[in-house]
Design a protein around this motif. Structure first.
Motif, mmCIF file in Angstrom:
data_model
loop_
_atom_site.group_PDB
_atom_site.id
_atom_site.type_symbol
_atom_site.label_atom_id
_atom_site.label_comp_id
_atom_site.label_asym_id
_atom_site.label_seq_id
_atom_site.Cartn_x
_atom_site.Cartn_y
_atom_site.Cartn_z
ATOM 1 N N VAL A 77 -5.398 -9.063 32.671
ATOM 2 C CA VAL A 77 -5.054 -8.883 31.261
ATOM 3 C C VAL A 77 -4.138 -7.684 31.123
ATOM 4 N N ASN A 78 -3.120 -7.798 30.280
ATOM 5 C CA ASN A 78 -2.177 -6.717 30.032
ATOM 6 C C ASN A 78 -2.138 -6.393 28.539
ATOM 7 N N ALA A 79 -1.710 -5.187 28.226
ATOM 8 C CA ALA A 79 -1.508 -4.805 26.829
ATOM 9 C C ALA A 79 -0.467 -5.726 26.200
ATOM 10 N N ASN A 80 -0.666 -6.048 24.936
ATOM 11 C CA ASN A 80 0.198 -6.918 24.128
ATOM 12 C C ASN A 80 0.017 -8.400 24.433
ATOM 13 N N ASP A 81 -0.936 -8.751 25.281
ATOM 14 C CA ASP A 81 -1.250 -10.172 25.462
ATOM 15 C C ASP A 81 -1.879 -10.721 24.181
ATOM 16 N N GLU A 82 -1.708 -12.012 23.957
ATOM 17 C CA GLU A 82 -2.285 -12.661 22.786
ATOM 18 C C GLU A 82 -3.068 -13.899 23.211
ATOM 19 N N TYR A 83 -4.254 -14.058 22.630
ATOM 20 C CA TYR A 83 -5.126 -15.173 22.960
ATOM 21 C C TYR A 83 -5.675 -15.803 21.684
ATOM 22 N N THR A 84 -6.306 -16.932 21.867
ATOM 23 C CA THR A 84 -6.969 -17.617 20.762
ATOM 24 C C THR A 84 -8.469 -17.344 20.836
ATOM 25 N N LEU A 85 -9.044 -16.880 19.746
ATOM 26 C CA LEU A 85 -10.479 -16.649 19.674
ATOM 27 C C LEU A 85 -11.181 -17.971 19.371
ATOM 28 N N CYS A 98 -8.868 -4.679 21.353
ATOM 29 C CA CYS A 98 -8.105 -5.782 20.778
ATOM 30 C C CYS A 98 -8.314 -5.856 19.273
ATOM 31 N N THR A 99 -7.357 -6.464 18.611
ATOM 32 C CA THR A 99 -7.407 -6.711 17.172
ATOM 33 C C THR A 99 -7.617 -8.197 16.946
ATOM 34 N N VAL A 100 -8.639 -8.533 16.138
ATOM 35 C CA VAL A 100 -8.967 -9.931 15.867
ATOM 36 C C VAL A 100 -8.539 -10.278 14.446
ATOM 37 N N GLN A 101 -7.732 -11.308 14.321
ATOM 38 C CA GLN A 101 -7.285 -11.819 13.020
ATOM 39 C C GLN A 101 -7.914 -13.193 12.814
ATOM 40 N N TYR A 102 -8.795 -13.287 11.827
ATOM 41 C CA TYR A 102 -9.526 -14.534 11.605
ATOM 42 C C TYR A 102 -8.653 -15.531 10.850
ATOM 43 N N ARG A 154 -14.080 -24.335 19.103
ATOM 44 C CA ARG A 154 -13.306 -24.374 17.864
ATOM 45 C C ARG A 154 -12.530 -23.069 17.684
ATOM 46 N N PRO A 155 -11.198 -23.123 17.483
ATOM 47 C CA PRO A 155 -10.408 -21.900 17.252
ATOM 48 C C PRO A 155 -10.807 -21.256 15.923
ATOM 49 N N ILE A 156 -11.082 -19.955 15.939
ATOM 50 C CA ILE A 156 -11.469 -19.258 14.717
ATOM 51 C C ILE A 156 -10.643 -17.997 14.476
ATOM 52 N N GLY A 157 -9.666 -17.726 15.332
ATOM 53 C CA GLY A 157 -8.862 -16.541 15.110
ATOM 54 C C GLY A 157 -7.878 -16.288 16.231
ATOM 55 N N LYS A 158 -7.089 -15.236 16.032
ATOM 56 C CA LYS A 158 -6.123 -14.793 17.017
ATOM 57 C C LYS A 158 -6.506 -13.408 17.519
ATOM 58 N N VAL A 159 -6.198 -13.155 18.776
ATOM 59 C CA VAL A 159 -6.544 -11.881 19.402
ATOM 60 C C VAL A 159 -5.283 -11.237 19.961
ATOM 61 N N HIS A 160 -5.089 -9.968 19.644
ATOM 62 C CA HIS A 160 -3.977 -9.181 20.189
ATOM 63 C C HIS A 160 -4.564 -8.026 20.986
ATOM 64 N N VAL A 161 -4.199 -7.945 22.266
ATOM 65 C CA VAL A 161 -4.719 -6.891 23.146
ATOM 66 C C VAL A 161 -3.922 -5.617 22.917
ATOM 67 N N VAL A 171 -19.469 -12.892 14.543
ATOM 68 C CA VAL A 171 -19.132 -14.142 15.242
ATOM 69 C C VAL A 171 -20.168 -14.462 16.296
ATOM 70 N N GLY A 172 -20.668 -13.450 16.972
ATOM 71 C CA GLY A 172 -21.625 -13.663 18.052
ATOM 72 C C GLY A 172 -20.915 -13.987 19.353
ATOM 73 N N ARG A 173 -21.524 -14.847 20.163
ATOM 74 C CA ARG A 173 -20.939 -15.193 21.454
ATOM 75 C C ARG A 173 -19.696 -16.067 21.235
ATOM 76 N N CYS A 174 -18.663 -15.752 22.004
ATOM 77 C CA CYS A 174 -17.382 -16.474 21.893
ATOM 78 C C CYS A 174 -16.595 -16.261 23.165
ATOM 79 N N PHE A 175 -15.357 -16.783 23.191
ATOM 80 C CA PHE A 175 -14.488 -16.568 24.336
ATOM 81 C C PHE A 175 -13.034 -16.588 23.875
ATOM 82 N N PHE A 176 -12.158 -15.992 24.701
ATOM 83 C CA PHE A 176 -10.721 -15.996 24.447
ATOM 84 C C PHE A 176 -10.090 -17.082 25.302
ATOM 85 N N SER A 177 -9.198 -17.859 24.694
ATOM 86 C CA SER A 177 -8.502 -18.921 25.413
ATOM 87 C C SER A 177 -7.020 -18.601 25.467
ATOM 88 N N ASN A 178 -6.406 -18.861 26.598
ATOM 89 C CA ASN A 178 -4.973 -18.563 26.758
ATOM 90 C C ASN A 178 -4.143 -19.828 26.499
#
Length: 311
Positions: free
Chosen positions: A204-212, A254-258, A218-225, A304-311
């Protein structure tokens, strides 16, 4: 002299003189003797070239590179582009994140050259490279940072680069991706420095972006590292049906945008900043030259509880 008569009796003495190394000039009428032209173009010892040793240029290049390394202790280490890396600060640096450890490695464990080395100044998240030894989990296609052991100096100005190839032999040439397709200077040999090298995998690197995603996918947000403050540690590496799978423990801010909920209204949850720790899953498909991060799992966020980041 009889052995030279097969060419032309008139010039037998001159041919014998030529082959014996005499510097006396030969006055030959080539246009009147076709056999002499054949001899000059095909049989003359000076026109028979020896086959070039394919390893000669490699040995010379290696010798020049070793000499370059020896001079770095006096003039300061430079990367492959001739740039001097910026000094690593002691605050939150990868060099100070863990204590140094010592270990003993041997190539016989991997069926390689049975050379044994004592490695010092290596971090727990790093994999050693020294002499003829290259750690078996260092695989082309994955991204690494490389540090000279017992120092705070990183190769290639501390950049994270994708490993292209690990050569064979005693001094293995290790090549990383370069800036130019037709000329790559991002390489060195496993025995280029007596201290050895420490390889740290980067998932993982700074400025990477993933889907929460929720646990049901089910996608519930965006993640910015924002940053990756701690070293990333490889916890497992295996090959399944030709596919290389690595699991790397990562810690990041990271910053999470729902996003919108199922009913179509915007989520009432505000954007939040978190310090997240998870397990990154990186896969390199069979025949592929580059590994890709699939998911970052084992994450728990407030609300949110338990979740994962998807690339």
């Amino acid at each position: 002299m009889a052995e030279y008569d097969q060419y032309h009796p008139k010039y037998a003495a001159d041919i014998r003189s030529l082959l014996s190394g005499s510097d006396e000039p030969l006055l030959l009428a080539e246009e009147g003797w076709p056999e002499w032209k054949v001899y000059r173009t095909a049989a003359h010892p000076a026109r028979i070239r020896k086959a070039l040793d394919p390893t000669a240029s490699r040995r010379m290049e290696n010798a020049v590179f070793r000499k370059w390394w020896q001079e770095q202790s006096e003039v300061g280490l430079k990367d492959s582009r001739g740039e001097t890396p910026e000094p690593v600060s002691s605050s939150g640096s990868e060099c100070d994140a863990e204590d140094d450890v010592e270990c003993t490695v041997s190539g016989s464990d991997m069926g390689d050259v049975p050379a044994e080395y004592s490695v010092s100044g290596i971090k727990r998240h790093e994999m050693p490279v020294k002499g003829t030894y290259v750690h078996k989990t260092i695989v082309p296609g994955f991204h690494y940072k490389v540090r000279v052991l017992n120092t705070k100096r990183f190769l290639f100005a501390g950049r994270t680069l994708r490993l292209i190839d690990v050569g064979r032999g005693y001094g293995k040439r290790i090549t990383f991706q370069g800036e130019k397709l037709n000329r790559n200077s991002n390489f060195f040999w496993s025995d280029s420095h007596p201290n050895g090298f420490g390889f740290s995998v980067v998932a993982v690197n700074a400025n990477d972006e993933y889907t929460l995603c929720s646990m049901d996918g089910r996608p519930i947000g965006k993640v910015h590292v924002g940053s990756v403050p701690l070293p990333q540690r490889e916890v497992s590496s295996e090959i399944v049906d030709g596919k290389v799978i690595k699991k790397v423990l990562v810690t990041m801010t990271c910053t999470v945008q729902y996003e919108e909920e199922r009913h179509g209204f915007r989520s009432i949850l505000q954007d939040e900043d978190f310090l997240v720790r998870g397990l990154a899953l990186i896969e390199k498909e069979k025949g592929s030259r580059q590994a890709r991060l699939k998911t970052v799992e084992d994450i728990t966020l407030p609300i949110v509880g338990r979740c994962f980041f998807s690339n």
